[in-house]
Design an enzyme around this catalytic site. Sequence first.
Site, short mmCIF file in Angstrom:
data_model
loop_
_atom_site.label_atom_id
_atom_site.label_comp_id
_atom_site.label_asym_id
_atom_site.label_seq_id
_atom_site.Cartn_x
_atom_site.Cartn_y
_atom_site.Cartn_z
N GLN A 10 0.73 -1.16 0.14
CA GLN A 10 0.21 -0.10 -0.12
C GLN A 10 0.79 1.17 -0.10
O GLN A 10 1.78 1.19 0.70
CB GLN A 10 -1.02 -0.14 1.20
N SER A 95 3.93 -6.49 2.41
CA SER A 95 2.70 -6.52 3.13
C SER A 95 1.62 -7.12 2.32
O SER A 95 1.56 -8.41 2.04
CB SER A 95 2.26 -5.14 3.71
N LEU A 96 0.54 -6.29 1.82
CA LEU A 96 -0.55 -6.98 1.03
C LEU A 96 0.18 -7.76 -0.30
O LEU A 96 -0.35 -8.52 -0.91
CB LEU A 96 -1.47 -6.01 0.49
N ARG A 120 -9.39 -8.02 4.05
CA ARG A 120 -8.36 -7.59 4.90
C ARG A 120 -8.40 -6.20 5.22
O ARG A 120 -7.98 -5.59 6.11
CB ARG A 120 -7.00 -8.03 4.18
N HIS A 205 -0.04 -3.60 11.02
CA HIS A 205 1.08 -4.48 11.51
C HIS A 205 1.47 -4.20 13.06
O HIS A 205 2.78 -4.13 13.30
CB HIS A 205 2.51 -4.20 10.44
N GLN A 254 1.10 -12.12 9.80
CA GLN A 254 1.54 -10.94 9.17
C GLN A 254 0.65 -9.66 9.37
O GLN A 254 1.42 -8.72 9.61
CB GLN A 254 1.51 -11.36 7.57
#
Length: 316
Positions: A10, A95-96, A120, A205, A254
Amino acid sequence: MARAFVFPGQGSQAVGMGKALAEGSAAARDVFAEVDAALGQKLSELMFGGDIETLTLTENAQPALMAASVAAARAVAERSGKSLADFAGFVAGHSLGEYSALAAAGAVSVADAARLLRLRGRSMQKAVPVGVGAMAALLGLDLDQARDVAARASTADSICAAANDNAPGQVVVSGHKAAVERAMALAAELGAKRSILLPVSAPFHCPLMAPAAEAMRAALAEVEIKAPAVPVVANVTAAPVTAPDEILRLLVEQVTGTVRWRESVLYMKSAGVQELVELGAGKVLAGLAKRIDRDLAAVSLQTPEEIDAWIASTGA
């Protein structure tokens, strides 16, 4: 040359992303159509020509970035006549982007990845009311220093944690806004060059994302996960994973865990990778690669022309 395909997270979104791929690649068009159908939304129209505010909403940005990344990966295969495994020894995503890596490597379907990322994004946004959390980049501190600062800034009812270890001297902390602000002050005392509050809508996170992790645990249990075509270097371990049950467990971890991107890149370098190929929107990961290890080659591929030039450079 040993390579890894890497996929951005992102912040890399931009209006127009993926449009050139859709215009120049049937395989890429198929990805966008599959995502649109899975979500029951013309997400591709938002990506190609919508407004940035709507695109940046977490629930849109996450599946959109995945779509652009996997479309680029499919275009590479289409235009080279070779598989992902012919080019890359590893995949990894920030991340994503880990979902993008898994979809590109065949571990999850594109449709499932889109639906999981929509959930998510919504779950992460819902976990903490807007304004309660914050994230900040601490520039000039290493991971151990950032963890120390975060621990000292935390109290019984106000937490702060290291969220992203992006590159040497670039660690992001996340948590309650008051704790993050205390961490920024403590970082200055430790000699940080500066600290910057990030324009995010939730504290990603960190332990505040626990409700989102549980939502993802339930959703992932309903999805078929296969062994990927090549190992995925996981965010939370900075180590390769191929077993489907382990992939599921690490995707849940995660959500609240630290994205160990610097260590992930160093692992791939130690395993023989000489070039990182960033697929999708933006050039963030290619830029970080140069900061992590100057000997690593890095390239970002976003258009058919860039893909064709890169394929030619490989001799494929």
